[in-house]
Design a protein around this motif. Sequence first.
Motif, short mmCIF file in Angstrom:
data_model
loop_
_atom_site.label_atom_id
_atom_site.label_comp_id
_atom_site.label_asym_id
_atom_site.label_seq_id
_atom_site.Cartn_x
_atom_site.Cartn_y
_atom_site.Cartn_z
N UNK A 56 38.47 37.40 39.01
CA UNK A 56 39.27 36.94 37.88
C UNK A 56 40.33 37.99 37.51
N UNK A 57 39.91 39.24 37.39
CA UNK A 57 40.84 40.30 36.99
C UNK A 57 41.93 40.52 38.02
N UNK A 58 41.60 40.37 39.30
CA UNK A 58 42.57 40.62 40.36
C UNK A 58 43.67 39.56 40.43
N UNK A 59 43.39 38.36 39.94
CA UNK A 59 44.34 37.25 40.12
C UNK A 59 44.87 36.67 38.81
N UNK A 60 44.39 37.12 37.67
CA UNK A 60 44.77 36.51 36.40
C UNK A 60 46.27 36.61 36.12
N UNK A 81 45.63 13.67 32.62
CA UNK A 81 45.64 15.13 32.50
C UNK A 81 47.04 15.69 32.30
N UNK A 82 47.13 16.78 31.59
CA UNK A 82 48.38 17.51 31.44
C UNK A 82 48.69 18.20 32.77
N UNK A 83 49.96 18.16 33.17
CA UNK A 83 50.35 18.73 34.46
C UNK A 83 50.49 20.24 34.34
N UNK A 84 49.36 20.94 34.41
CA UNK A 84 49.34 22.40 34.38
C UNK A 84 48.97 22.92 35.76
N UNK A 85 49.61 23.97 36.25
CA UNK A 85 49.29 24.49 37.59
C UNK A 85 47.84 24.91 37.70
N UNK A 86 47.20 24.53 38.82
CA UNK A 86 45.82 24.91 39.10
C UNK A 86 45.79 25.76 40.36
N UNK A 87 45.20 26.92 40.25
CA UNK A 87 45.08 27.81 41.41
C UNK A 87 43.61 28.08 41.67
N UNK A 88 43.12 27.62 42.80
CA UNK A 88 41.71 27.78 43.17
C UNK A 88 41.61 28.99 44.08
N UNK A 89 40.99 30.06 43.57
CA UNK A 89 40.89 31.31 44.33
C UNK A 89 39.47 31.45 44.87
N UNK A 90 39.36 31.53 46.19
CA UNK A 90 38.07 31.69 46.85
C UNK A 90 37.86 33.17 47.15
N UNK A 91 36.80 33.75 46.60
CA UNK A 91 36.57 35.19 46.71
C UNK A 91 35.92 35.63 48.01
N UNK A 92 35.57 36.90 48.03
CA UNK A 92 34.91 37.48 49.21
C UNK A 92 33.43 37.13 49.22
N UNK A 93 32.87 36.92 50.40
CA UNK A 93 31.43 36.60 50.47
C UNK A 93 30.56 37.81 50.15
N UNK A 94 29.47 37.55 49.46
CA UNK A 94 28.46 38.57 49.18
C UNK A 94 27.34 38.35 50.19
N UNK A 95 27.12 39.28 51.11
CA UNK A 95 26.06 39.09 52.12
C UNK A 95 24.69 38.94 51.45
N UNK A 96 23.96 37.92 51.87
CA UNK A 96 22.65 37.62 51.27
C UNK A 96 21.61 37.56 52.39
N UNK A 111 48.19 34.52 33.36
CA UNK A 111 47.43 35.03 32.23
C UNK A 111 47.84 36.47 31.93
N UNK A 112 47.74 36.89 30.68
CA UNK A 112 48.09 38.27 30.35
C UNK A 112 47.08 39.25 30.92
N UNK A 113 47.53 40.47 31.13
CA UNK A 113 46.65 41.50 31.69
C UNK A 113 45.47 41.78 30.79
N UNK A 114 45.64 41.53 29.49
CA UNK A 114 44.57 41.79 28.52
C UNK A 114 43.50 40.70 28.49
N UNK A 115 43.75 39.57 29.15
CA UNK A 115 42.82 38.45 29.14
C UNK A 115 41.51 38.84 29.84
N UNK A 138 34.18 31.44 43.20
CA UNK A 138 35.42 30.67 43.22
C UNK A 138 35.87 30.45 41.77
N UNK A 139 37.12 30.73 41.48
CA UNK A 139 37.62 30.50 40.12
C UNK A 139 38.89 29.66 40.17
#
Length: 326
Positions: free
Chosen positions: A308-312, A267-282, A317-321, A214-215
């Motif tokens: 992170x890369x898929x949603x940045x 807190x500064x009012x900056x947008x927060x996006x909580x991205x829940x990823x795919x489960x890794x079978x364990x 965020x810039x593509x280079x981040x 989760x990021x």
Amino acid sequence: MALKKHLEALSVFQLVLTFLFFGAFFSVLLVYLLLTSYWLISVLYVAWWIFDWDTPERGGRRCDWMRRWRVWELHRDYFPIKLVKTAELPPTRNYVLGSHPHGIICAGAFSVFCTEATGFSRTFPGLRPSLALLARQFHRPVYREYMMSSGGVPVNKRSLDFLLSGPPGHAVAIVVGGASEMLDSAPGEQRVHLQRRKGFVRLALQHGADLVPVYTFGENDIFRQIRFPEGSFARRFQLGFKQLTRLAPCLFSGRGLFSSSSWGIQPIAAPLTVVVGKPIPVPLRPCPTKDEVNSFHALYVEALTELFDAHKESCGLPASQQLLVT
């Protein structure tokens, strides 16, 4: 509109005050009452506290009506905070969710896992979320009741074993980076402390609980922090204090309560996006080997980086981040 903005600001401010002062305030209040004619209140609460000592480590005592308070919707709208689902999490499994980054107050993680403001239960029907917090937070009078009511549990083995040993449908979120990540949080930083943190992976293996990255994009942008150079006396003091108490003595600032141009702890009012990823079978491994832990840890780091890369870019965020994993 102005009234709603003020109410949103107050809803966030009360959470900051709770985070910083709630436990200390009620500790002092109980001592004060003990020295007055209201001493019986303190005695009765302490008696209850002792009787109820193990409850946080036995799943806590959540109150769904509290998780649905209107104040949490105002808290969500202040930033605003958005929950993004990338895959199904069937309630036929238990899950260990790694939440990154910590930031100063975990505003995104709190909103998603401790309230229903972002609609976690609608987005992931059948799952029961819990946010694992520093265990000693549950040793603070009254504060413990508040956090348990929201779905908070101690981040220790006994507590997490209890949840993950139970029936399926538990989603335990662990802020993996902890206080170390808190000390490194700053606007624009995309750094997580993960390479040496493998206990959550071992826990998932011991219970056969799937791992989910989760990021929270924007978490590090809501406060500014004075960061001291590595090796400096101030930095060594921070690290020593953290080692001793598990708490991070940060020097941070935000904005004024109702004014973005003034200094304060709002807190500064900056947008927060909580991205829940795919489960890794364990798989279930009651006694996982070091190689098994390392293997699934590597899979987790890879999955988090891909998330992170898929949603940045969609999160500003810039593509280079790049995500720095240390």
